[in-house]
Design a protein around this motif. Structure first.
Motif, PDB file in Angstrom:
ATOM      1  N   TYR A 124      13.666  75.958   8.672  1.00 29.52           N
ATOM      2  CA  TYR A 124      13.089  76.024   7.330  1.00 29.52           C
ATOM      3  C   TYR A 124      13.930  76.830   6.345  1.00 29.52           C
ATOM      4  N   VAL A 132      19.807  68.767   8.582  1.00 34.78           N
ATOM      5  CA  VAL A 132      18.925  67.662   8.947  1.00 34.78           C
ATOM      6  C   VAL A 132      19.152  66.471   8.023  1.00 34.78           C
ATOM      7  N   THR A 133      19.320  66.761   6.727  1.00 38.23           N
ATOM      8  CA  THR A 133      19.571  65.684   5.776  1.00 38.23           C
ATOM      9  C   THR A 133      20.869  64.963   6.117  1.00 38.23           C
ATOM     10  N   PHE A 136      20.552  62.564   8.905  1.00 33.01           N
ATOM     11  CA  PHE A 136      19.966  61.273   8.529  1.00 33.01           C
ATOM     12  C   PHE A 136      21.038  60.302   8.056  1.00 33.01           C
ATOM     13  N   PHE A 137      22.065  60.835   7.391  1.00 32.92           N
ATOM     14  CA  PHE A 137      23.161  59.959   6.976  1.00 32.92           C
ATOM     15  C   PHE A 137      23.812  59.329   8.201  1.00 32.92           C
ATOM     16  N   THR A 139      22.524  58.473  10.993  1.00 33.08           N
ATOM     17  CA  THR A 139      21.767  57.366  11.579  1.00 33.08           C
ATOM     18  C   THR A 139      21.605  56.203  10.611  1.00 33.08           C
ATOM     19  N   SER A 140      21.801  56.463   9.311  1.00 31.96           N
ATOM     20  CA  SER A 140      21.486  55.418   8.327  1.00 31.96           C
ATOM     21  C   SER A 140      22.682  54.594   7.894  1.00 31.96           C
ATOM     22  N   VAL A 141      23.886  55.094   8.129  1.00 32.45           N
ATOM     23  CA  VAL A 141      25.052  54.305   7.727  1.00 32.45           C
ATOM     24  C   VAL A 141      25.279  53.229   8.768  1.00 32.45           C
ATOM     25  N   PRO A 142      25.350  51.954   8.353  1.00 29.70           N
ATOM     26  CA  PRO A 142      25.659  50.916   9.337  1.00 29.70           C
ATOM     27  C   PRO A 142      27.051  51.183   9.911  1.00 29.70           C
ATOM     28  N   PHE A 144      29.312  49.348  11.076  1.00 29.19           N
ATOM     29  CA  PHE A 144      30.416  48.483  10.643  1.00 29.19           C
ATOM     30  C   PHE A 144      30.873  48.823   9.229  1.00 29.19           C
ATOM     31  N   PHE A 145      29.929  49.308   8.397  1.00 30.56           N
ATOM     32  CA  PHE A 145      30.314  49.719   7.045  1.00 30.56           C
ATOM     33  C   PHE A 145      31.196  50.964   7.116  1.00 30.56           C
ATOM     34  N   LEU A 148      34.579  49.944   8.177  1.00 31.34           N
ATOM     35  CA  LEU A 148      35.371  49.361   7.095  1.00 31.34           C
ATOM     36  C   LEU A 148      35.935  50.465   6.202  1.00 31.34           C
ATOM     37  N   ILE A 149      35.097  51.455   5.875  1.00 35.08           N
ATOM     38  CA  ILE A 149      35.554  52.556   5.032  1.00 35.08           C
ATOM     39  C   ILE A 149      36.692  53.316   5.726  1.00 35.08           C
ATOM     40  N   PRO A 249      21.492  51.897  26.032  1.00 33.68           N
ATOM     41  CA  PRO A 249      21.450  50.562  25.446  1.00 33.68           C
ATOM     42  C   PRO A 249      21.904  50.532  23.991  1.00 33.68           C
ATOM     43  N   GLY A 253      25.084  48.542  22.305  1.00 42.01           N
ATOM     44  CA  GLY A 253      24.962  47.682  21.124  1.00 42.01           C
ATOM     45  C   GLY A 253      25.986  48.063  20.067  1.00 42.01           C
TER      46      GLY A 253
END
Lengths: 314, 295
Positions: A124, A132-133, A136-137, A139-142, A144-145, A148-149, A249, A253
């Motif tokens: 906290y 933590v924020t 999240f990035f 886990t949220s960035v694909p 493959f994207f 590419l970057i 798994p 993937g």
């Protein structure tokens, strides 16, 4: 302990058979792999002869049992395309994939565990929220994207890192060359592993830190270092170990996609080729292998779980 | 009768106050609130895509691969289609795939979880073995094989992803049913001779809504990522229909990657922001409905 292990193995067997039936059923719906071979040079009769030789004229369940009996005898069949034995194809490509997945998992955990603990200890606070924020990035960035970057930055712009293959063509293929090629794919997979694990580790440590025995340890005045590393971390390892097993798994993937982008000569790449070419024996072989790996890692997780936590009795 | 009405009013008061409490706790997560607004904004854009889009997303024009300009805000692709319009439609498709998959997998998961947990016995064993089977499978393999076989159409993708995503919800619901089954209010209903249907859907189900909702947000986020990955591999929604994944598929060509950034960066950024904001919302929701969380 032994009894428990045997029980777990017995439970795993129907799951394994279920997976193969599921695979086989889906694939048999797809139609014959020979359809892809129809051309001006192949006659109907030749195709029919081929179908009979491969056993494709028989109903689905007969084909499945023939396949299963062969597998039990250690024969995974032959590729419809290249006539190579499936076990040989898998054997040739297993190494690179294990290297990729293993290094990524280790690197990901090496990032996630310290950050997760740090975040939980400084819960906290601003630093905690920031970490933590950031996770999240991850886990949220694909993937493959991100790939590419990275290719754009490190290969095209800066020219630092190679973007394809496992070794330089015509090079000596030394260990340095291998690591060179490994950096980008591993980094990308490790970022997603770290992203999801930071919060698991944080949550696990956070829960332990609220336990009475940690409060007792603190009040004894043994110092923060010992409280965290001796009392909290050891107990937090239990949920962390469970989560690692669950990630195999997902990691596989991710490897399929990353291998595709970086032309990494692993299982993912040959699987994609087999899928587009409807090379059933190869797909079934890979599916069986991955299923066994996943079930084994689940089993291993449970056993480690029992070893790490003395209060669990079986 | 009077008693029932009185109870209903109490229920309503309880519900509205607990809703208020959840909303208040959710509101403390500034990032999640911003994410929620962003998601609403994107949803409105996606729904209104046919109205907003300046061009037909599939209309070919003569300006090939032109960089962003006043006529084409985000440039045009190799065959002269307006990228801004295509992205609007692509977001529409991706959100639709995500939403439909989430609904399908959650409904299937909840129903099977309720049945498995409540009835137990052989039904429970069979359902749990099936969930084990699907969960311990590298599901991208299953999805790819299925997509290759059934043909990579829009509804096929939704059904395939829905099929692989339900076991998580089923396990979650089964777990809470197992603990709820032992509570006094459920036992009381059983003794009173209430039908199973009533106990399952009116007493047990409402108590599992919170965790299921949180789980559903994670399925939503994962599905958008999966659809994008499938599209990127050429196994997702097929062109000319635009999806965020198949727009990125073009970036595998080195000329696009190096010199035509407007053809791939925006799609990737949209996927990232959508998934990120869904994850933030889900995380804040988890905090908000967790009764053990600190006030």
């Amino acid at each position: 302990m032994l009894k428990y292990t045997i029980k777990r193995i017995l439970i795993a067997i129907p799951v394994l058979i279920g997976i193969t039936i599921l695979d086989y059923a889906i694939m048999s719906l797809a139609g014959s792999p020979l359809e892809m071979m129809i051309g001006p040079k192949t006659s109907e009769a030749a195709l029919e002869a081929r179908a009979i030789r491969l056993g494709l004229d028989k109903p689905f369940y007969v084909q499945y049992f023939v396949w299963l009996m062969n597998v039990l005898r250690g024969n995974l069949g032959y590729s419809v395309k290249s006539y190579q034995p499936v076990s040989e194809i898998i054997g040739n490509h297993l190494g690179p994939t294990l290297l990729l997945m293993g290094t990524s998992l280790l690197l990901g955990l090496a990032i996630a565990i310290p950050i997760g603990i740090y975040s939980a200890v400084h819960r906290y606070t601003r630093r905690d929220y920031a970490l933590v924020t950031i996770s999240f990035f991850g886990t949220s960035v694909p993937s493959f994207f991100l790939a590419l970057i990275f290719i754009y930055l490190f290969t095209v712009r800066l020219g630092w890192l190679p973007s394809s293959g496992i070794r330089t063509a015509g090079g000596d293929g030394g260990i340095a060359d291998l690591i060179w090629h490994l950096i980008m794919p591993v980094l990308i997979l490790a970022i997603s592993v770290a992203g999801s694990n930071i919060r698991y580790v944080r949550g696990a440590v956070l829960e332990i830190l609220q336990k009475d025995y940690v409060r007792t340890a603190k009040s004894k005045g043994i110092g923060r270092f010992l409280v965290i590393n001796k009392h909290a971390l050891r107990n937090a390892l239990i949920p962390i170990v469970t989560v690692i097993g669950m990630q195999i798994p997902t990691l596989f993937g991710g490897a399929v996609i990353i291998e595709q982008i970086f032309s990494w000569p692993g299982l993912g790449l040959i699987t994609m080729n087999a899928i587009t070419g409807r090379d059933y024996p190869v797909i079934m072989g890979v599916a069986l292998l991955t299923a066994i790996v996943v079930l084994l890692s689940n089993l291993l997780t449970d056993i480690i779980y029992a070893l790490v936590d003395p209060t669990i009795k079986y | 009768m009077k008693f029932l009405t009185r109870r209903n009013i109490d229920n309503m008061e309880y519900k509205s106050s607990s809703f208020k409490m959840i909303a208040r706790r959710f509101g403390r997560h500034k990032l999640a609130v911003v994410s929620l607004y962003f998601l609403c904004f994107m949803t409105v854009l996606a729904i209104l895509a046919p109205v907003i889009a300046p061009y037909d997303p599939n209309k070919v024009s003569t300006s090939f691969s032109s960089p962003p300009s006043l006529q084409h805000w985000l440039g045009t692709d190799q065959i002269g289609r307006d990228m801004f319009s295509r992205l609007l439609y692509a977001t529409r498709i991706s959100l639709f795939v995500g939403f439909a998959t989430t609904v399908i997998s959650t409904v299937v998961g909840v129903v099977l979880g309720l049945i498995a947990g409540y009835f137990g016995g052989i039904i429970d064993i069979i359902i749990m073995r099936i969930t084990d089977t699907i969960m311990s499978f590298p599901y991208i393999l299953l999805v790819l094989v299925a997509a290759a076989i059934f043909g990579p159409g829009l509804w096929n993708i939704i059904l395939i992803l829905g099929f692989v995503d339900w076991p998580g919800a089923a396990r979650l619901v089964r777990g809470s049913v197992l603990s709820l089954r032992e509570t006094n209010f459920v036992k009381g209903s059983k003794v009173a001779g209430m039908p199973n249907r009533y106990i399952l859907f009116s007493e047990i189900l409402p108590n599992t809504v919170g965790p299921v909702l949180v789980y559903a947000t994670s399925v939503f986020a994962l599905t958008i990522l999966d659809e994008a990955a499938l599209g990127f591999l050429g196994m997702g929604v097929q062109p000319p229909t635009a999806s965020l994944g198949n727009i990125l598929n073009g970036a595998e060509s080195i000329t696009i990657l190096t010199s035509k950034f407007w053809l791939w960066v925006p799609a990737g950024v949209i996927i990232m922001l959508l998934v990120l904001s869904i994850n933030f919302v889900g995380d804040a929701l988890r905090d908000a409905i967790d009764p053990s969380a600190k006030e």
